[in-house]
Design a protein around this motif. Sequence first.
Motif: not given
Length: 207
Positions: A17-40
Amino acid sequence: METEYDVTIIGGGPGGYVAAIYASQLGARVALVEKDRLGGTCLNRGCIPTKSLLRSAGVLQQARRASEFGLEIDHIEVNLPQIIARKNNIVDGLLAGINHLTLAGNISIYKGAGRIVSPTLVKVNDEEIPTKRIIIATGSETASLPIPGLDLSGVVTTDEMLDVTKLPKSLIVIGGNVVGVEFATIFNAFGTKVTILEMRPFLLESV
């Protein structure tokens, strides 16, 4: 037409989720896949919930020593359901913060187990996710030990111990490293008779 993402991240733990947030802040279109709850593991079944329980155990131990500070407390009782509820509230509050950040970053969340079909395609359930790049941040899961009797009633993992609402009279903890000692400390403070089994000469030997 399906959306093509700049990056698809498999795993919604601290790495994902940290990688997803940083990538989105840099302007990327981001998909995040998680089978359970975010946060790990750390947020849901590790660092955060155990530290909440340790805090309750610490307050209890201080209350028992109140007379040393000139304070008289007549009755101290462990309310385990309330302790677990407090832990859940802390976890849920932090999870809400992560959800807010992913929403603010316009990150698309896909619930389910991700499968890499090709270098530019991830599949979740029956949905295909075209992507330019893939980050694998799947983390870890609880390992099952080759010990006879693990399937017997009363044998539980640390995940299950985080949600017990009835205090056990006794507890055997197999493993004297950080996690084992942490749970032993918590339940010993709550009044459970705890025994740690460790094959090495000392507890916390690998620390």
